[in-house]
Design a protein around this motif. Structure first.
Motif, PDB file in Angstrom:
ATOM      1  N   LYS A   1      15.704   3.253  -5.261  1.00  0.00           N
ATOM      2  CA  LYS A   1      16.494   1.965  -5.214  1.00  0.00           C
ATOM      3  C   LYS A   1      16.735   1.412  -3.721  1.00  0.00           C
ATOM      4  CE  LYS A   1      19.478   2.786  -9.390  1.00  0.00           C
ATOM      5  NZ  LYS A   1      18.502   3.655 -10.063  1.00  0.00           N
ATOM      6  N   ARG A   2      16.971   2.246  -2.591  1.00  0.00           N
ATOM      7  CA  ARG A   2      17.145   1.997  -1.581  1.00  0.00           C
ATOM      8  C   ARG A   2      15.816   1.107  -0.987  1.00  0.00           C
ATOM      9  NH1 ARG A   2      20.777   6.237  -1.305  1.00  0.00           N
ATOM     10  NH2 ARG A   2      22.926   5.608  -0.412  1.00  0.00           N
ATOM     11  N   ALA A   3      14.417   1.903  -1.190  1.00  0.00           N
ATOM     12  CA  ALA A   3      13.485   1.272  -0.824  1.00  0.00           C
ATOM     13  C   ALA A   3      13.284   0.037  -1.344  1.00  0.00           C
ATOM     14  CB  ALA A   3      12.358   2.170  -1.436  1.00  0.00           C
ATOM     15  N   ARG A   4      13.429  -0.435  -2.544  1.00  0.00           N
ATOM     16  CA  ARG A   4      13.196  -1.778  -3.178  1.00  0.00           C
ATOM     17  C   ARG A   4      14.252  -2.746  -2.504  1.00  0.00           C
ATOM     18  NH1 ARG A   4      14.561   0.632  -8.996  1.00  0.00           N
ATOM     19  NH2 ARG A   4      12.508   1.744  -9.291  1.00  0.00           N
TER      20      ARG A   4
ATOM     21  N   GLU B   1       0.865  -1.109  -0.035  1.00  0.00           N
ATOM     22  CA  GLU B   1      -0.068  -0.081   0.098  1.00  0.00           C
ATOM     23  C   GLU B   1       0.721   1.246   0.024  1.00  0.00           C
ATOM     24  OE1 GLU B   1      -3.092   0.436  -0.254  1.00  0.00           O
ATOM     25  OE2 GLU B   1      -3.928  -1.768  -0.104  1.00  0.00           O
ATOM     26  N   GLY B   2       0.372   2.335  -0.272  1.00  0.00           N
ATOM     27  CA  GLY B   2       1.104   3.454  -0.291  1.00  0.00           C
ATOM     28  C   GLY B   2       0.518   4.530  -1.338  1.00  0.00           C
ATOM     29  N   ARG B   3       0.965   5.684  -1.344  1.00  0.00           N
ATOM     30  CA  ARG B   3       0.177   6.825  -2.132  1.00  0.00           C
ATOM     31  C   ARG B   3       0.549   6.389  -3.624  1.00  0.00           C
ATOM     32  NH1 ARG B   3      -0.858  11.441   0.858  1.00  0.00           N
ATOM     33  NH2 ARG B   3       0.349  11.502   2.765  1.00  0.00           N
ATOM     34  N   ASP B   4      -0.148   7.191  -4.579  1.00  0.00           N
ATOM     35  CA  ASP B   4       0.279   7.064  -6.043  1.00  0.00           C
ATOM     36  C   ASP B   4       1.796   7.362  -6.097  1.00  0.00           C
ATOM     37  OD1 ASP B   4      -2.136   6.236  -6.898  1.00  0.00           O
ATOM     38  OD2 ASP B   4      -3.049   8.130  -6.718  1.00  0.00           O
TER      39      ASP B   4
ATOM     40  N   PHE C   1       4.409   2.003   1.619  1.00  0.00           N
ATOM     41  CA  PHE C   1       5.555   2.935   1.083  1.00  0.00           C
ATOM     42  C   PHE C   1       5.342   4.179   1.287  1.00  0.00           C
ATOM     43  CE2 PHE C   1       6.505  -1.074  -0.613  1.00  0.00           C
ATOM     44  CZ  PHE C   1       7.725  -1.142  -1.183  1.00  0.00           C
ATOM     45  N   SER C   2       6.137   4.966   1.927  1.00  0.00           N
ATOM     46  CA  SER C   2       5.854   6.293   2.240  1.00  0.00           C
ATOM     47  C   SER C   2       6.895   7.373   1.542  1.00  0.00           C
ATOM     48  CB  SER C   2       6.326   6.547   3.696  1.00  0.00           C
ATOM     49  OG  SER C   2       6.439   7.607   4.144  1.00  0.00           O
ATOM     50  N   ILE C   3       6.406   8.305   0.932  1.00  0.00           N
ATOM     51  CA  ILE C   3       7.205   9.334   0.213  1.00  0.00           C
ATOM     52  C   ILE C   3       6.804  10.781   0.699  1.00  0.00           C
ATOM     53  CG2 ILE C   3       7.616   8.028  -1.817  1.00  0.00           C
ATOM     54  CD1 ILE C   3       5.400   9.449  -3.344  1.00  0.00           C
ATOM     55  N   SER C   4       7.360  11.631   0.275  1.00  0.00           N
ATOM     56  CA  SER C   4       7.233  13.155   0.585  1.00  0.00           C
ATOM     57  C   SER C   4       6.397  13.669  -0.213  1.00  0.00           C
ATOM     58  CB  SER C   4       8.745  13.843   0.819  1.00  0.00           C
ATOM     59  OG  SER C   4       9.186  13.895  -0.474  1.00  0.00           O
TER      60      SER C   4
ATOM     61  N   TRP D   1       1.983  -3.567  10.616  1.00  0.00           N
ATOM     62  CA  TRP D   1       2.352  -2.705   9.361  1.00  0.00           C
ATOM     63  C   TRP D   1       3.910  -2.558   9.412  1.00  0.00           C
ATOM     64  CZ3 TRP D   1      -0.263  -1.592   5.050  1.00  0.00           C
ATOM     65  CH2 TRP D   1      -1.587  -1.636   4.952  1.00  0.00           C
ATOM     66  N   TRP D   2       4.363  -2.212   8.166  1.00  0.00           N
ATOM     67  CA  TRP D   2       5.938  -2.170   8.149  1.00  0.00           C
ATOM     68  C   TRP D   2       6.089  -0.763   6.861  1.00  0.00           C
ATOM     69  CZ3 TRP D   2       8.961  -4.371  11.645  1.00  0.00           C
ATOM     70  CH2 TRP D   2       8.670  -5.511  12.035  1.00  0.00           C
ATOM     71  N   VAL D   3       6.534   0.062   7.393  1.00  0.00           N
ATOM     72  CA  VAL D   3       6.592   1.323   6.603  1.00  0.00           C
ATOM     73  C   VAL D   3       8.109   1.330   6.062  1.00  0.00           C
ATOM     74  CG1 VAL D   3       6.675   4.026   6.424  1.00  0.00           C
ATOM     75  CG2 VAL D   3       5.262   2.731   8.129  1.00  0.00           C
ATOM     76  N   VAL D   4       8.014   1.345   4.563  1.00  0.00           N
ATOM     77  CA  VAL D   4       9.366   1.486   3.674  1.00  0.00           C
ATOM     78  C   VAL D   4       9.567   2.912   3.422  1.00  0.00           C
ATOM     79  CG1 VAL D   4      10.328   0.655   1.574  1.00  0.00           C
ATOM     80  CG2 VAL D   4       8.752  -0.862   2.826  1.00  0.00           C
TER      81      VAL D   4
END
Length: 301
Positions: free
Chosen positions: A251-254, A81-84, A186-189, A242-245
């Motif tokens: 690349k590091r996220a993968r 899960e995560g934002r678009d 998956f967390s992004i700014s 839940w685990w937050v990536v």
């Protein structure tokens, strides 16, 4: 070449290079890695050689995990899960890239049909759950209700509360049935999503990824943030935490996601009998018929 460009432009350039990396990854193996990559670096924080070496190493471990899952008849569900534009699809692609699609498959369900809307909410997801010896990766999942459906007004407040009451019990049932359930966010700014949307807007190969729903989700960033926070707070349970990536650096996220996934399922080596290639039968009277020229694909390249 990119020193004099703005930080924003450099990030867009790095993303374009990353798109090329996706194609390289399908061809590269350890023996020719140095010849293909040379001294090139993306400039976005991780040297491509390091990235490829680690990716290939982790993918080798994923194959061992796959063999263990089959041998032990494990049932594994991984939710993404995560934002678009958060990088879910990229991580899923790297996980499945070298695995057997009969063992590890992706479930990416479309919007529910009129019939499905009258069913028990979880019903359409149940048919995609794994049997023994299978891994299912959900590219978005039943948590659509706590995210996009909530923010976009596709469900009522009563339906949302019913979901929160049911989902933890549903996941406890899955755990009791022997399913290993792993959930990633998956967390992004804000700025990073903005950059990735701009890249999709200006890249003809990625424009298909931008829908009207994606654009509206961009406008409702804060509403999605509030929805995500409540979702994690109310559905973070021992049976399925839940685990937050952290996904700003793709690349590091993968690599981090794959490494963590491997740590969640204890696995070992599966004994295999040595493989011997059988001798081909030869029949003196066999004559191979020529292939008609008109059906041969033109050799343009």
């Amino acid at each position: 070449m990119t020193e004099n460009l703005s930080e924003h432009t450099q990030r867009l350039y790095a993303d374009m290079i990353d798109s090329f990396d996706e194609e390289l990854e399908m061809e590269i193996d350890d023996n020719r890695l140095d010849d293909v990559l040379g001294e090139i670096s993306t400039g976005d924080g991780m040297d491509r050689r390091v990235y490829f070496r680690e990716l290939l190493r982790l993918q080798g471990e994923l194959i061992k995990l796959q063999d263990w899952v089959v041998d032990q008849k494990l049932k594994v569900v991984v939710i993404f899960e995560g934002r678009d534009a958060a990088g879910k699809g990229g991580a899923i692609k790297r996980i499945t890239q070298r695995l057997n699609p009969r063992v590890c498959r992706v479930a990416a369900l479309p919007a529910p049909s009129d019939r499905e809307q009258t069913q028990w909410y979880f019903q359409r997801y149940v048919s995609h759950l794994p049997a023994g010896g299978e891994i299912v990766l959900f590219d978005r999942s039943w948590y659509n209700r706590a995210g996009v459906e909530r923010v976009m007004g596709f469900c009522t407040d009563e339906e949302l509360e019913q979901f929160f009451r049911d989902v933890t019990e549903f996941e406890k049932m899955l755990a009791r049935s022997g399913i290993v359930l792993i959930k990633y966010w998956f967390s992004i700014s804000d700025d990073e999503q903005h950059r990735r949307f701009l890249l999709r807007m200006h890249d003809p190969l990625k424009q298909w990824k931008l829908s009207s729903m994606d654009l509206e989700s961009r406008r409702r960033w804060e509403a999605y943030t509030k929805a995500k926070e409540e979702m994690i707070e109310r559905t973070h349970i021992p049976e399925a935490p839940w685990w937050v990536v952290e996904g700003v650096d793709k690349k590091r996220a993968r690599l981090n996601c794959i490494s963590h996934l491997l740590s969640q399922i204890p696995y070992g080596d599966v004994h295999r009998e040595p493989i011997e290639l059988p001798a081909r039968e030869h029949h003196p009277d066999y004559i191979r018929n020529p292939t008609p020229k008109e059906i041969i694909v033109p050799a343009i390249y």
